[in-house]
Scaffold this motif. Structure first.
Motif, PDB file in Angstrom:
ATOM      1  N   ARG A   5      -4.637  12.429   0.477  1.00 46.34           N
ATOM      2  CA  ARG A   5      -3.668  11.330   0.428  1.00 46.34           C
ATOM      3  C   ARG A   5      -4.271  10.244  -0.439  1.00 46.34           C
ATOM      4  O   ARG A   5      -5.286   9.654  -0.099  1.00 46.34           O
ATOM      5  CB  ARG A   5      -3.399  10.752   1.824  1.00 46.34           C
ATOM      6  N   ALA A   6      -3.649  10.006  -1.565  1.00 45.70           N
ATOM      7  CA  ALA A   6      -4.108   8.947  -2.460  1.00 45.70           C
ATOM      8  C   ALA A   6      -3.743   7.592  -1.857  1.00 45.70           C
ATOM      9  O   ALA A   6      -2.851   7.491  -1.019  1.00 45.70           O
ATOM     10  CB  ALA A   6      -3.450   9.105  -3.828  1.00 45.70           C
ATOM     11  N   THR A   7      -4.449   6.577  -2.286  1.00 45.27           N
ATOM     12  CA  THR A   7      -4.153   5.212  -1.864  1.00 45.27           C
ATOM     13  C   THR A   7      -3.982   4.351  -3.103  1.00 45.27           C
ATOM     14  O   THR A   7      -4.899   4.257  -3.931  1.00 45.27           O
ATOM     15  CB  THR A   7      -5.294   4.643  -0.992  1.00 45.27           C
ATOM     16  N   ASP A  59      -7.114   5.140  -5.462  1.00 39.66           N
ATOM     17  CA  ASP A  59      -8.146   6.064  -4.985  1.00 39.66           C
ATOM     18  C   ASP A  59      -7.449   7.408  -4.781  1.00 39.66           C
ATOM     19  O   ASP A  59      -6.631   7.559  -3.881  1.00 39.66           O
ATOM     20  CB  ASP A  59      -8.751   5.567  -3.678  1.00 39.66           C
ATOM     21  N   THR A  60      -7.765   8.361  -5.636  1.00 44.78           N
ATOM     22  CA  THR A  60      -7.126   9.677  -5.582  1.00 44.78           C
ATOM     23  C   THR A  60      -8.108  10.770  -5.179  1.00 44.78           C
ATOM     24  O   THR A  60      -7.863  11.945  -5.407  1.00 44.78           O
ATOM     25  CB  THR A  60      -6.482  10.027  -6.943  1.00 44.78           C
ATOM     26  N   ARG A  68      -3.141   0.555  -4.090  1.00 42.63           N
ATOM     27  CA  ARG A  68      -2.955  -0.840  -3.697  1.00 42.63           C
ATOM     28  C   ARG A  68      -2.210  -1.512  -4.839  1.00 42.63           C
ATOM     29  O   ARG A  68      -2.712  -1.576  -5.965  1.00 42.63           O
ATOM     30  CB  ARG A  68      -4.300  -1.497  -3.457  1.00 42.63           C
ATOM     31  N   TYR A  81       0.734  11.981  -1.237  1.00 45.15           N
ATOM     32  CA  TYR A  81      -0.191  13.113  -1.367  1.00 45.15           C
ATOM     33  C   TYR A  81      -0.538  13.277  -2.843  1.00 45.15           C
ATOM     34  O   TYR A  81       0.293  13.038  -3.723  1.00 45.15           O
ATOM     35  CB  TYR A  81       0.428  14.398  -0.804  1.00 45.15           C
ATOM     36  N   THR A  82      -1.770  13.688  -3.119  1.00 43.86           N
ATOM     37  CA  THR A  82      -2.238  13.762  -4.506  1.00 43.86           C
ATOM     38  C   THR A  82      -1.497  14.809  -5.332  1.00 43.86           C
ATOM     39  O   THR A  82      -1.454  14.700  -6.551  1.00 43.86           O
ATOM     40  CB  THR A  82      -3.750  14.033  -4.580  1.00 43.86           C
ATOM     41  N   CYS A 120       2.537  10.499  -6.839  1.00 42.25           N
ATOM     42  CA  CYS A 120       1.141  10.246  -7.178  1.00 42.25           C
ATOM     43  C   CYS A 120       0.914  10.407  -8.683  1.00 42.25           C
ATOM     44  O   CYS A 120       0.312   9.539  -9.322  1.00 42.25           O
ATOM     45  CB  CYS A 120       0.219  11.180  -6.395  1.00 42.25           C
ATOM     46  N   ARG A 153       0.810   5.453  -0.141  1.00 42.55           N
ATOM     47  CA  ARG A 153      -0.144   6.537   0.102  1.00 42.55           C
ATOM     48  C   ARG A 153       0.508   7.913  -0.052  1.00 42.55           C
ATOM     49  O   ARG A 153       0.714   8.621   0.915  1.00 42.55           O
ATOM     50  CB  ARG A 153      -0.756   6.385   1.497  1.00 42.55           C
ATOM     51  N   LEU A 166       0.856  -1.178   0.000  1.00 43.70           N
ATOM     52  CA  LEU A 166       0.000   0.000   0.000  1.00 43.70           C
ATOM     53  C   LEU A 166       0.894   1.231   0.000  1.00 43.70           C
ATOM     54  O   LEU A 166       1.724   1.402   0.893  1.00 43.70           O
ATOM     55  CB  LEU A 166      -0.882  -0.018   1.249  1.00 43.70           C
TER      56      LEU A 166
END
Length: 190
Positions: free
Chosen positions: A111-113, A106-107, A115, A42-43, A48, A40, A38
């Protein structure tokens, strides 16, 4: 999501490439699980943007504290070699690394995630570990990336405490990294 380590964050250097093939090196805490990682960022970060653009990254685990200090506050270019199963770069000074492919992103929040599926794990050398000085440098690097949020004086106050740890328990590499980060923070607008 079934990640091991109880959700523990592991400090790493994440390498990503943009669409033009230019490398970005970012110190970042990641969660490593069984066959997945994972990430994470920042967008608004380069990491990112690169993950969205290319869908791949290399997570490098290293005990070279200089890599953490330089990549936290500048845009260095480090010695690398090509990843085998993704389009990416592995740090030659990594102890081990994971070549990753984004499965889900997931943006929507700050904080984007991402996986990511681990497509290859490599080991280059033994991980010696971190002493108190190396841990202090990791903390100093994290603080340096937050200078706009916390302010110069707050960070310099914490650096005084961290510098004592580095002086007592560190070597040349740690002393250099602490000076490098302190010089960067002192140059920031107050």
């Amino acid at each position: 999501m079934c990640l091991n380590y109880g959700g523990m964050i592991i400090e790493s250097i994440v390498t990503t490439l943009n669409e033009a093939g230019e490398a970005n090196f970012a110190p970042m805490g990641v969660t490593i699980g069984e066959g997945e990682i994972l990430i994470r960022p920042y967008t608004d970060s380069t990491t990112c943007r690169n993950l969205v653009a290319t869908g791949s990254a290399v997570v490098n685990l290293t005990d070279s504290i200089r890599l953490f200090a330089e990549s936290a506050v500048s845009n260095p270019q480090f010695p690398t070699f090509a990843a085998e199963l993704i389009t990416g770069l592995v740090l030659t000074d990594a102890c081990s690394y994971y070549e990753c492919s984004v499965m889900r992103a997931d943006t929507a929040s700050p904080r984007a995630t991402f996986r990511c599926r681990v497509v290859k794990k490599g080991v280059l050398r033994e991980f010696i570990g971190f002493n108190r000085a190396k841990n202090a440098i990791i903390e100093a690097a994290i603080l340096a990336t937050r200078v706009r949020l916390l302010g110069v004086e707050t960070i310099l106050q914490e650096y005084r405490r961290l510098s004592e740890i580095v002086q007592k328990t560190g070597g040349e590499q740690e002393a250099w990294a602490m000076r490098y980060l302190q010089d960067y923070v002192e140059r920031q607008p107050r």
